[in-house]
Write a protein that holds these residues in place. Sequence first.
Motif, PDB file in Angstrom:
ATOM      1  N   VAL A   1       1.237  -1.219  -0.194  1.00 24.81           N
ATOM      2  CA  VAL A   1       0.522   0.070  -0.145  1.00 24.81           C
ATOM      3  C   VAL A   1       0.826   1.335  -0.489  1.00 24.81           C
ATOM      4  O   VAL A   1       1.372   1.003   0.309  1.00 24.81           O
ATOM      5  CB  VAL A   1      -0.970   0.238   1.324  1.00 24.81           C
ATOM      6  N   THR A   2       0.527   2.238  -0.669  1.00 24.25           N
ATOM      7  CA  THR A   2       0.991   3.320  -1.063  1.00 24.25           C
ATOM      8  C   THR A   2       0.557   4.642  -0.797  1.00 24.25           C
ATOM      9  O   THR A   2      -0.385   5.106  -1.508  1.00 24.25           O
ATOM     10  CB  THR A   2       2.318   3.579  -2.148  1.00 24.25           C
ATOM     11  N   CYS A   3       1.350   5.995   0.517  1.00 24.74           N
ATOM     12  CA  CYS A   3       0.028   7.111   0.836  1.00 24.74           C
ATOM     13  C   CYS A   3       0.796   7.782  -0.207  1.00 24.74           C
ATOM     14  O   CYS A   3       2.028   7.762  -0.417  1.00 24.74           O
ATOM     15  CB  CYS A   3      -0.141   6.757   2.226  1.00 24.74           C
ATOM     16  N   THR A   4      -0.042   9.142  -0.592  1.00 31.29           N
ATOM     17  CA  THR A   4       0.800  10.570  -0.752  1.00 31.29           C
ATOM     18  C   THR A   4      -0.042  11.318   0.626  1.00 31.29           C
ATOM     19  O   THR A   4      -1.941  10.828   1.325  1.00 31.29           O
ATOM     20  CB  THR A   4       0.055  10.704  -1.638  1.00 31.29           C
TER      21      THR A   4
ATOM     22  N   ASN B   1      -1.021  -2.171  -4.945  1.00 27.82           N
ATOM     23  CA  ASN B   1      -0.240  -3.001  -5.559  1.00 27.82           C
ATOM     24  C   ASN B   1      -0.467  -4.707  -5.001  1.00 27.82           C
ATOM     25  O   ASN B   1      -0.233  -4.954  -4.003  1.00 27.82           O
ATOM     26  CB  ASN B   1       0.943  -2.318  -6.320  1.00 27.82           C
ATOM     27  N   LEU B   2      -1.252  -5.243  -5.541  1.00 27.53           N
ATOM     28  CA  LEU B   2      -1.766  -6.705  -5.471  1.00 27.53           C
ATOM     29  C   LEU B   2      -1.387  -7.769  -6.748  1.00 27.53           C
ATOM     30  O   LEU B   2      -2.018  -8.561  -6.759  1.00 27.53           O
ATOM     31  CB  LEU B   2      -3.122  -7.142  -4.452  1.00 27.53           C
ATOM     32  N   GLU B   3      -0.436  -7.334  -7.841  1.00 21.10           N
ATOM     33  CA  GLU B   3       0.016  -8.410  -8.543  1.00 21.10           C
ATOM     34  C   GLU B   3       0.038  -9.769  -8.158  1.00 21.10           C
ATOM     35  O   GLU B   3       1.254  -9.673  -7.305  1.00 21.10           O
ATOM     36  CB  GLU B   3       0.715  -7.789  -9.315  1.00 21.10           C
ATOM     37  N   SER B   4      -0.361 -10.782  -8.696  1.00 21.10           N
ATOM     38  CA  SER B   4       0.349 -12.067  -8.365  1.00 21.10           C
ATOM     39  C   SER B   4       0.684 -12.258  -7.460  1.00 21.10           C
ATOM     40  O   SER B   4       1.637 -12.868  -6.865  1.00 21.10           O
ATOM     41  CB  SER B   4       2.085 -12.342  -9.267  1.00 21.10           C
ATOM     42  N   LYS B   5      -0.547 -12.164  -6.567  1.00 17.06           N
ATOM     43  CA  LYS B   5      -0.440 -12.550  -4.896  1.00 17.06           C
ATOM     44  C   LYS B   5      -1.124 -13.867  -4.695  1.00 17.06           C
ATOM     45  O   LYS B   5      -1.698 -14.036  -3.765  1.00 17.06           O
ATOM     46  CB  LYS B   5      -0.944 -11.206  -4.003  1.00 17.06           C
ATOM     47  N   SER B   6      -1.444 -14.439  -6.037  1.00 20.81           N
ATOM     48  CA  SER B   6      -2.603 -15.691  -5.135  1.00 20.81           C
ATOM     49  C   SER B   6      -3.675 -15.818  -4.957  1.00 20.81           C
ATOM     50  O   SER B   6      -3.847 -16.613  -3.669  1.00 20.81           O
ATOM     51  CB  SER B   6      -1.793 -17.273  -4.610  1.00 20.81           C
ATOM     52  N   LEU B   7      -4.263 -14.793  -5.063  1.00 22.79           N
ATOM     53  CA  LEU B   7      -4.693 -13.902  -3.893  1.00 22.79           C
ATOM     54  C   LEU B   7      -6.806 -14.715  -4.809  1.00 22.79           C
ATOM     55  O   LEU B   7      -6.878 -15.017  -5.496  1.00 22.79           O
ATOM     56  CB  LEU B   7      -5.338 -12.632  -4.072  1.00 22.79           C
ATOM     57  N   ILE B   8      -7.140 -15.297  -4.017  1.00 25.70           N
ATOM     58  CA  ILE B   8      -9.097 -15.506  -4.225  1.00 25.70           C
ATOM     59  C   ILE B   8      -9.783 -14.583  -3.341  1.00 25.70           C
ATOM     60  O   ILE B   8      -9.110 -13.880  -2.388  1.00 25.70           O
ATOM     61  CB  ILE B   8      -9.207 -17.059  -3.619  1.00 25.70           C
TER      62      ILE B   8
ATOM     63  N   GLN C   1     -11.084   7.161  -2.834  1.00 22.63           N
ATOM     64  CA  GLN C   1     -11.206   8.925  -4.163  1.00 22.63           C
ATOM     65  C   GLN C   1     -10.039   9.213  -4.107  1.00 22.63           C
ATOM     66  O   GLN C   1      -9.909   9.754  -5.779  1.00 22.63           O
ATOM     67  CB  GLN C   1     -11.433   9.923  -2.655  1.00 22.63           C
ATOM     68  N   ASN C   2      -8.892   8.788  -3.922  1.00 23.30           N
ATOM     69  CA  ASN C   2      -7.487   9.769  -4.342  1.00 23.30           C
ATOM     70  C   ASN C   2      -6.088   8.223  -4.745  1.00 23.30           C
ATOM     71  O   ASN C   2      -5.081   8.231  -5.167  1.00 23.30           O
ATOM     72  CB  ASN C   2      -6.668  10.488  -3.274  1.00 23.30           C
ATOM     73  N   LEU C   3      -7.464   7.839  -4.692  1.00 20.40           N
ATOM     74  CA  LEU C   3      -6.033   6.336  -5.891  1.00 20.40           C
ATOM     75  C   LEU C   3      -6.181   6.197  -6.914  1.00 20.40           C
ATOM     76  O   LEU C   3      -6.300   6.936  -8.058  1.00 20.40           O
ATOM     77  CB  LEU C   3      -7.613   5.341  -5.799  1.00 20.40           C
ATOM     78  N   LYS C   4      -4.725   6.312  -7.497  1.00 24.35           N
ATOM     79  CA  LYS C   4      -3.803   6.477  -8.484  1.00 24.35           C
ATOM     80  C   LYS C   4      -3.518   5.169  -9.605  1.00 24.35           C
ATOM     81  O   LYS C   4      -4.065   4.964 -10.498  1.00 24.35           O
ATOM     82  CB  LYS C   4      -2.769   7.339  -8.522  1.00 24.35           C
ATOM     83  N   THR C   5      -2.822   3.943  -8.651  1.00 22.03           N
ATOM     84  CA  THR C   5      -2.936   3.235  -9.490  1.00 22.03           C
ATOM     85  C   THR C   5      -3.645   2.061  -8.826  1.00 22.03           C
ATOM     86  O   THR C   5      -3.828   1.516  -7.445  1.00 22.03           O
ATOM     87  CB  THR C   5      -1.342   2.726  -9.190  1.00 22.03           C
ATOM     88  N   LEU C   6      -4.060   0.722  -8.788  1.00 20.56           N
ATOM     89  CA  LEU C   6      -4.482  -0.377  -8.673  1.00 20.56           C
ATOM     90  C   LEU C   6      -4.261  -2.063  -9.307  1.00 20.56           C
ATOM     91  O   LEU C   6      -4.831  -2.089 -10.505  1.00 20.56           O
ATOM     92  CB  LEU C   6      -6.302  -0.491  -8.788  1.00 20.56           C
ATOM     93  N   PRO C   7      -3.349  -2.005 -10.035  1.00 24.75           N
ATOM     94  CA  PRO C   7      -2.527  -3.061 -10.473  1.00 24.75           C
ATOM     95  C   PRO C   7      -3.576  -4.592  -9.422  1.00 24.75           C
ATOM     96  O   PRO C   7      -2.013  -4.990  -8.271  1.00 24.75           O
ATOM     97  CB  PRO C   7      -1.128  -3.529 -10.175  1.00 24.75           C
ATOM     98  N   LEU C   8      -3.789  -5.224 -10.046  1.00 21.06           N
ATOM     99  CA  LEU C   8      -4.634  -6.826  -9.347  1.00 21.06           C
ATOM    100  C   LEU C   8      -4.655  -7.502 -10.234  1.00 21.06           C
ATOM    101  O   LEU C   8      -5.083  -9.371  -9.856  1.00 21.06           O
ATOM    102  CB  LEU C   8      -6.106  -6.365  -8.940  1.00 21.06           C
TER     103      LEU C   8
ATOM    104  N   PHE D   1      -6.231 -10.933 -16.291  1.00 27.55           N
ATOM    105  CA  PHE D   1      -6.164 -12.355 -15.410  1.00 27.55           C
ATOM    106  C   PHE D   1      -6.475 -12.971 -14.147  1.00 27.55           C
ATOM    107  O   PHE D   1      -5.644 -12.840 -13.104  1.00 27.55           O
ATOM    108  CB  PHE D   1      -4.242 -12.686 -15.350  1.00 27.55           C
ATOM    109  N   ASN D   2      -7.643 -12.203 -14.192  1.00 28.40           N
ATOM    110  CA  ASN D   2      -8.319 -13.444 -13.442  1.00 28.40           C
ATOM    111  C   ASN D   2      -9.173 -13.650 -13.292  1.00 28.40           C
ATOM    112  O   ASN D   2     -10.044 -14.343 -14.170  1.00 28.40           O
ATOM    113  CB  ASN D   2      -8.608 -12.063 -12.378  1.00 28.40           C
TER     114      ASN D   2
END
Length: 441
Positions: free
Chosen positions: A24-27, A40-47, A59-66, A91-92
């Motif tokens: 998680v990154t904050c500003t 950023n939760l790319e390739s974390k084998s999440l279900i 509201q201030n989200l800039k990137t959401l890589p899943l 790829f989900n």
Amino acid sequence: LRKAISPAPPDWFTQTNMCDWKYVTCTDLTIGLSSIESINLESKSLIGTLPPGLNNSLQNLKTLPLTNNNLTGPLPSFAGLSILQELSLGFNNFTSVPDGCFQGLTSLQVFRLDHNPNLAPWTFPATLNASSKLTIISLNTTNLIGSLPDAFHSFRDLEYLDLSRNSLTGSLPNSIEKLLTLQALHLDNQPNLSGKIDFLSSMTQLEYVSLHGNNFQGPVPDLSNCTKLMELDLGGNQLTGVVPSFMKLSALEEVKLEKNWLQGPVPLFKKSVSVTLEGNAFCLNQPGRPCDHRVTTLLQVAQAFGYPLLLARTWRGNNPCKGWSFITCDIQGTIRTVNLTKLNLNGTISPAFGNLTDLRELYLGGSNLNGSIPESLTSLSQLKILDVSNNNLSGIIPAFSPNVVLNASNNTFLVTSSPPPKGRPIASTTKHHLWIKLGTL
Ligand SMILES: *[C@@H]1O[C@H](CO)[C@@H](O)[C@H](O)[C@H]1NC(C)=O
Ligand SMILES: *[C@@H]1O[C@H](CO)[C@@H](O)[C@H](O)[C@H]1NC(C)=O
Ligand SMILES: *[C@@H]1O[C@H](CO)[C@@H](O)[C@H](O)[C@H]1NC(C)=O
Ligand SMILES: *[C@@H]1O[C@H](CO)[C@@H](O)[C@H](O)[C@H]1NC(C)=O
Ligand SMILES: *[C@@H]1O[C@H](CO)[C@@H](O)[C@H](O)[C@H]1NC(C)=O
Ligand SMILES: *[C@@H]1O[C@H](CO)[C@@H](O)[C@H](O)[C@H]1NC(C)=O
Ligand SMILES: *[C@@H]1O[C@H](CO)[C@@H](O)[C@H](O)[C@H]1NC(C)=O
Ligand SMILES: *[C@@H]1O[C@H](CO)[C@@H](O)[C@H](O)[C@H]1NC(C)=O
Ligand SMILES: *[C@@H]1O[C@H](CO)[C@@H](O)[C@H](O)[C@H]1NC(C)=O
Ligand SMILES: *[C@@H]1O[C@H](CO)[C@@H](O)[C@H](O)[C@H]1NC(C)=O
Ligand SMILES: *[C@@H]1O[C@H](CO)[C@@H](O)[C@H](O)[C@H]1NC(C)=O
Ligand SMILES: *[C@@H]1O[C@H](CO)[C@@H](O)[C@H](O)[C@H]1NC(C)=O
């Protein structure tokens, strides 16, 4: 989100400040107040299933890589995330896209949802037109259906568009030709995607094009301004006509044109280019070798009609007297009759008909032909019958020899000599016949 996905990163349970959570990154908004900018939760084998309401709380989200997990269920709404720049959900195993989910994403640059094969059928979101900064749209294998909306005017910076392996139908919208910055276009494997592909010729930044396995029709456009083109795959469509030269394209590495109805000479390529051409309607096998002059002439005729598929189906090979529909020859192999009556042809009458020097009968009635009757037809010394009735021809009928029986009736703007003086309309119930009658009088 922590509750909804599994396994959530362990320190999400031990750290109290979310801004200290891994991935998680904050500003900093103001001193002592920060907000989440990226998860950023790319390739974390999440279900699990993403929680609804993300858009209200982040509201201030800039990137959401899943990308590349096993997330399932409906997508949450992302509506109104006006500073979101990257949304990567590929790829989900998401199951549906709610209406309006991508509305108001005015800063979005990267939009990836590719390879979600179990999505309920959905249509390309017209509201994405608010995302005028998009550079990447990747929707390969997402079960898109229906025709594409005319919403592509906005994408002035788009570089990558992949809509392959969906079930799109109909022709591409006119606004597709506004994608002048496109570098890669992938629209493979949608057998109900149709229409012409002329739009390619103005996309001068193209490097990769794949329109394989669709139902595109009409000719291969002149791509001589697409100087960066490296790979072109137009195989498995219903393309017709003479292939324009690719010799000027110095970046070209691979061209696939197989399984179409391409006509005329086999195109020439530089030795360095890998080429696939089988399953077409070329006149000869040897690259660059010109066709029989009768074939050349008839293909010029077909070109003026936009190379219709109904002609290309039999106008193949190098002998028009052998199996070509609508053509009748004498035993010497001279074309005597061309009968293209009521074929719903579009376009114009080619002056090249004048090169069929021994033609006796020419029937072109009952189509949608416009333009004028070419002067060159008057040079056909053996012509006995010329039927151009029931079209939309215009201009002045050239002076034919008295031996020619001409039927030019029912062509809105065709005149036998100079048009009648303006401002003196002559009463008539059928405007179609008006000027013809005048000429005859
Ligand atoms: C998704 O789940 C399947 C079956 O459990 C597994 O084989 C696969 O590796 C998972 N994929 C990802 C990207 O986590
Ligand atoms: C979040 O999405 C919902 C559903 O689309 C929408 O009603 C709501 O207005 C959105 N929130 C914001 C802040 O735009
Ligand atoms: C994807 O979801 C479907 C049902 O929605 C399920 O049958 C399938 O096993 C899931 N695939 C993976 C790889 O998890
Ligand atoms: C987006 O499309 C809608 C209709 O689908 C239209 O009302 C709106 O003006 C368009 N917005 C932009 C930025 O082109
Ligand atoms: C689209 O997905 C298919 C199947 O996974 C893949 O083979 C193809 O390369 C993808 N297209 C592009 C342009 O990445
Ligand atoms: C294409 O259209 C035909 C006829 O409308 C339909 O039967 C077929 O399922 C469609 N195929 C695809 C892949 O959409
Ligand atoms: C290539 O670009 C030039 C200059 O803009 C233009 O005149 C010409 O018509 C273009 N050719 C094609 C085939 O689009
Ligand atoms: C020309 O073709 C039309 C439509 O197939 C046919 O009805 C007509 O008899 C033909 N004319 C001649 C002279 O063969
Ligand atoms: C002529 O144009 C119409 C409308 O675009 C189309 O339906 C028809 O198929 C075209 N005719 C031919 C012979 O291609
Ligand atoms: C007739 O044929 C000649 C030689 O093939 C060609 O140069 C000319 O363009 C053709 N005329 C027309 C009107 O197409
Ligand atoms: C014929 O009609 C087409 C489509 O309506 C039009 O674009 C073209 O300019 C017309 N051509 C002539 C010569 O009138
Ligand atoms: C005139 O030609 C048009 C186009 O082929 C056709 O639809 C129409 O029926 C014709 N009208 C008459 C009076 O023959």
